[in-house]
Scaffold this motif. Sequence first.
Motif, short mmCIF file in Angstrom:
data_model
loop_
_atom_site.label_atom_id
_atom_site.label_comp_id
_atom_site.label_asym_id
_atom_site.label_seq_id
_atom_site.Cartn_x
_atom_site.Cartn_y
_atom_site.Cartn_z
N ARG A 108 0.85 -1.19 0.00
CA ARG A 108 0.00 0.00 0.00
C ARG A 108 0.88 1.24 0.00
NH1 ARG A 108 -2.72 -3.74 3.09
NH2 ARG A 108 -4.96 -3.97 2.66
N PRO A 109 0.40 2.32 -0.54
CA PRO A 109 1.18 3.57 -0.47
C PRO A 109 1.51 3.91 0.98
CG PRO A 109 -0.66 3.80 -1.99
CD PRO A 109 -0.85 2.48 -1.30
N GLY A 110 2.76 4.23 1.21
CA GLY A 110 3.21 4.54 2.56
C GLY A 110 3.91 3.40 3.24
N ASP A 111 3.78 2.16 2.72
CA ASP A 111 4.51 1.04 3.30
C ASP A 111 6.01 1.24 3.09
OD1 ASP A 111 2.13 -0.03 4.03
OD2 ASP A 111 2.08 -1.58 2.46
N ARG A 112 6.78 0.60 3.96
CA ARG A 112 8.23 0.78 3.90
C ARG A 112 8.80 0.32 2.56
NH1 ARG A 112 12.91 -1.84 4.43
NH2 ARG A 112 14.65 -0.78 5.48
N ASP A 113 8.26 -0.76 2.01
CA ASP A 113 8.80 -1.33 0.78
C ASP A 113 8.09 -0.80 -0.47
OD1 ASP A 113 10.64 -2.91 2.16
OD2 ASP A 113 9.13 -4.45 2.54
N TYR A 114 7.23 0.19 -0.29
CA TYR A 114 6.58 0.78 -1.47
C TYR A 114 7.63 1.55 -2.27
CZ TYR A 114 2.76 2.83 -4.18
OH TYR A 114 1.91 3.18 -5.19
N PRO A 115 7.69 1.37 -3.58
CA PRO A 115 8.77 2.00 -4.38
C PRO A 115 8.70 3.52 -4.31
CG PRO A 115 7.08 1.05 -5.80
CD PRO A 115 6.77 0.58 -4.42
N VAL A 116 9.89 4.12 -4.35
CA VAL A 116 10.01 5.58 -4.33
C VAL A 116 10.09 6.04 -5.78
CG1 VAL A 116 11.32 7.56 -3.53
CG2 VAL A 116 11.18 5.49 -2.12
N LYS A 117 9.06 6.72 -6.22
CA LYS A 117 8.96 7.14 -7.61
C LYS A 117 9.31 8.62 -7.75
CE LYS A 117 5.63 7.01 -11.46
NZ LYS A 117 4.23 6.65 -11.84
N GLY A 118 9.90 8.97 -8.88
CA GLY A 118 10.19 10.38 -9.15
C GLY A 118 11.56 10.84 -8.72
N VAL A 119 12.42 9.95 -8.23
CA VAL A 119 13.77 10.34 -7.83
C VAL A 119 14.63 10.48 -9.09
CG1 VAL A 119 15.79 9.69 -6.48
CG2 VAL A 119 13.51 9.15 -5.64
N GLU A 120 15.46 11.51 -9.12
CA GLU A 120 16.31 11.74 -10.28
C GLU A 120 17.28 10.57 -10.45
OE1 GLU A 120 19.49 15.06 -11.99
OE2 GLU A 120 18.49 15.34 -10.04
N GLY A 121 17.30 10.00 -11.64
CA GLY A 121 18.15 8.85 -11.91
C GLY A 121 17.59 7.54 -11.40
N GLY A 122 16.35 7.55 -10.93
CA GLY A 122 15.77 6.34 -10.39
C GLY A 122 15.19 5.44 -11.45
N GLY A 123 14.62 4.33 -11.00
CA GLY A 123 14.06 3.36 -11.91
C GLY A 123 12.72 3.81 -12.48
N THR A 124 12.27 3.06 -13.47
CA THR A 124 11.01 3.34 -14.13
C THR A 124 9.90 2.55 -13.45
OG1 THR A 124 12.17 3.67 -16.22
CG2 THR A 124 9.78 3.30 -16.32
N CYS A 125 8.90 3.27 -12.96
CA CYS A 125 7.78 2.63 -12.28
C CYS A 125 6.53 2.68 -13.15
CB CYS A 125 7.48 3.33 -10.95
SG CYS A 125 8.81 3.23 -9.74
N PRO A 126 5.68 1.66 -13.08
CA PRO A 126 4.42 1.69 -13.84
C PRO A 126 3.53 2.83 -13.39
CG PRO A 126 4.93 -0.53 -13.07
CD PRO A 126 5.88 0.39 -12.37
N ALA A 127 2.49 3.11 -14.18
CA ALA A 127 1.60 4.24 -13.90
C ALA A 127 0.83 4.06 -12.61
CB ALA A 127 0.64 4.44 -15.07
N TYR A 128 0.57 2.82 -12.20
CA TYR A 128 -0.21 2.61 -10.98
C TYR A 128 0.61 2.81 -9.71
CZ TYR A 128 1.77 -2.02 -11.97
OH TYR A 128 2.61 -3.06 -12.30
N ILE A 129 1.92 3.03 -9.82
CA ILE A 129 2.75 3.37 -8.67
C ILE A 129 2.65 4.88 -8.44
CG2 ILE A 129 5.07 3.37 -7.70
CD1 ILE A 129 3.83 0.61 -7.90
N LEU A 130 2.24 5.29 -7.26
CA LEU A 130 2.04 6.69 -6.96
C LEU A 130 3.35 7.39 -6.65
CD1 LEU A 130 -1.10 6.43 -4.63
CD2 LEU A 130 -1.02 6.69 -7.11
N ASN A 131 3.45 8.63 -7.08
CA ASN A 131 4.62 9.46 -6.78
C ASN A 131 4.33 10.24 -5.50
OD1 ASN A 131 6.84 11.09 -6.69
ND2 ASN A 131 6.63 11.88 -8.78
N LEU A 132 4.71 9.66 -4.39
CA LEU A 132 4.46 10.30 -3.10
C LEU A 132 5.37 11.49 -2.86
CD1 LEU A 132 3.99 7.11 -0.87
CD2 LEU A 132 2.26 8.42 -2.10
N GLN A 133 6.47 11.60 -3.67
CA GLN A 133 7.37 12.73 -3.50
C GLN A 133 6.66 14.04 -3.86
OE1 GLN A 133 10.58 12.27 -2.37
NE2 GLN A 133 10.05 10.10 -2.14
N GLU A 134 5.76 14.00 -4.80
CA GLU A 134 5.06 15.21 -5.23
C GLU A 134 4.06 15.70 -4.19
OE1 GLU A 134 3.26 14.15 -8.87
OE2 GLU A 134 5.12 14.23 -10.04
N MET A 135 3.68 14.82 -3.26
CA MET A 135 2.68 15.19 -2.26
C MET A 135 3.29 15.85 -1.03
SD MET A 135 0.23 11.84 -2.38
CE MET A 135 -0.44 11.25 -3.94
#
Length: 796
Positions: A444-471
């Motif tokens: 779930r979003p907020g879990d420790r192992d939830y992927p971190v999306k939107g980091v510069e140089g980071g991996g490519t995440c599918p569209a259903y992965i939320l970018n919590l950095q923007e929030m």
Amino acid sequence: MDPSLKIDEGYSEDARSQDDPDSPMRLDAMSERALSQAWSIQEAIPPQIMSLSESERSDFVYSVLRTLRTSSIAEIVDRLRPLLHIDPVTVLPPEITSEIFSYLPPSTLLEASRASRAWRERALDSRLWRLKFRSEGWGLNMDAIRRFEQEHRYRRKDRSRRAEANVEQSRQKKRVRAHGRKPVNNHATLLDRSQPSWPELQGWSQQHGEVEADDDRSLLGRDSGGDEEMYDVETARRGVPSLPTEPQLTPPVGTVRTREVEVTPLLPKSPHLDDRQSLVRYDNWGAPQINYNYVYKQKRKLEENWESGSYQSFQLPHRDHPEEAHRECVYTIQYSGKYLVSGSRDKTLRKWDLDSQRLIGKPLVGHNASVLCLQFDDSESEDMIASGSSDTDVILWQFSTGKMIKKIAHAHNESVLNLKFDSRFLVTCSKDKTIKIWNRHELRPGDRDYPVKGVEGGGTCPAYILNLQEMGGEVDLDRQLTTEEKAPLPPYTPIMILESHNAAVNAIHIYEDQLVSASGDRHVHLWDIHTGVRTSVCRGHTKGIACVQYDGKRIVSGSSDNTIRIFDPETQAEVACLKGHARLVRTIQSAFGDLPGKREQLEAEAIEIDGKFYEARRAGKLPTLPLKNRERNPGSKNPKDIMALGAKLPPGGGGSRWGRIVSGSYDETIIIWKKLTDGRWVKAHVLRQEEALRAAGGPLLSQSDLNDQAYQQAIATARNYAPLQPPNAQHPQSPQNSPNNAENGSVAQYRAFASQLTQLGHQPQAGPSRTGLHNVTNPSNPKPLSHPLETPQPEK
């Protein structure tokens, strides 16, 4: 203190009696007595003697002793012995003696344990040997140890309850039989006609077994908690108590038979001295604990086998069951404990029992192409096998049953070359140059192992992965997210793709929150598994890399340039290059045996070696050749051989004397590398495939090989004897005589023909070679045959 205040002598907070020899009051009295006695003796000595020097008084006392009888001198020596011989183990606190003993090597500790019972108690303390075990650089899985002790604790309690129930049942049986009949006299009443005769008593004994007496002797050896301590027969005969690994809880109590009474005396309980040869020991409260003295000895024996090259060859399957073997070549294996799992070109996986060398259950069928990689975990919490194939699929199996749990179809666009999983993630890599990360549990979003999306140089995440950095930082997910966004991701959903390699990704390895990958592009990449950021790139191999391993401090890789290289991931420096294989290094396993401590110790050692390099260069002892152009070496600390400066690891990668690397290659050899004191890796043993195969009894022959061997044997026999013609010998190469054509029965015909020759007394002079094409000589015509299938002509 007010002198008028009187102490209440009828009250004391000391729980000990004045009669207790350890009582402070008694000790004070004894000390006062000894002190007064010493003063009285000193006052009785004439002042002239006390005025003498130390050496003069010594000579005087010696002269006085010479005038005494031997018995009197011996008595004086006995009185002086407590002053001359003080046992520090019995005087000093256990914490201090344990600290002192921790500085002794294991061999000295074992010698010290022979001094006395007190010394043995302290020298063989399990906590001390646990410290010794860790100081050697050997790892301990504390979670597994705790689980093991917990299982033994529950098992001991369960057996104790069953033992108490059995005792209670025995008492009830005794009372039932005793009611309404006279007690049996073990002597005179045996011949009384009113009592059953001996044959009748013997029949009762055979039917009901031994009867436990309903008296206090049946409770011997039972402690307050109901647990009972047992000793095996051989140990009891020697008089040395010993607890087995899995103690039996039937007490060695006195038992009463029909004819006589047999009482087995209990051996004294000594939890510290009775179980040195057992994996499990019990403390004074009966709690099971790992015996680290035993564990240390077993580990040393294992290390000695590695050093001496002692091993035993066997092969799978067992030679008596060749039908259990794979039908094609084996591409991947993993073994753990008593199990081994293999994957093959025949599209199946097979589970093996290493103790019996037999196949467990049926082959696991599900892939549509070669099985290229696998990993399994047979623990109860995991109970899983994961496999990847050339068909681009990943299949998850239940280890215990072999049942297919889930099939991830088309996990990649091309062959799945390797995969790894831990309790959180499944990571796969492919010939399509990508690495994919899958969640193993709901996320779930907020879990420790939830992927971190939107980091510069980071991996490519599918569209259903939320970018919590923007929030922003603090996010109220319940308010800001919709119901659909808050829905958990189901297990084995792709959550991130890593793309930076320029060729097929051949190998990966997970270590905590880091992921390492090796590719045909000759590079090793280190990633943050949560963000997908590439944190390090190690270069050095001159050809594609086939295997990799990472332990958090160093990266070890094997390549088609025939070398094994060790990198410092923090500085990307190459600290060792091992050369020994003649072809591609396909697999490696390494263990450096790091001593307890932090990475700073390795850094300090590396800084010290760099300092020696600069000193040698200032002294003009080094060539001016740049470091990158120096000959690659297996980790020498000599300033002339150093390949990199500023590394966080010393040359060779560091570690203890038990460090070891095992590598396998396409040259059909396995090399066991060991590290010398100067940091260099050298070959300890070279294991060759052909030697191992020969030691295991030779290759297994399939049914088709056996049929072909029988066919060639019959042909070779037929050539030696002209009067007898094998069936269809004039056309041996016709399709119906092909050894692979099982329907026409040609193999059976040639076997019958060979049997006919044997009945006539003919014996073939030679058999077929491995290829079945070697020359055969006729005893009546020594000329060799010009063609392997030529039929000899009869002589006139």
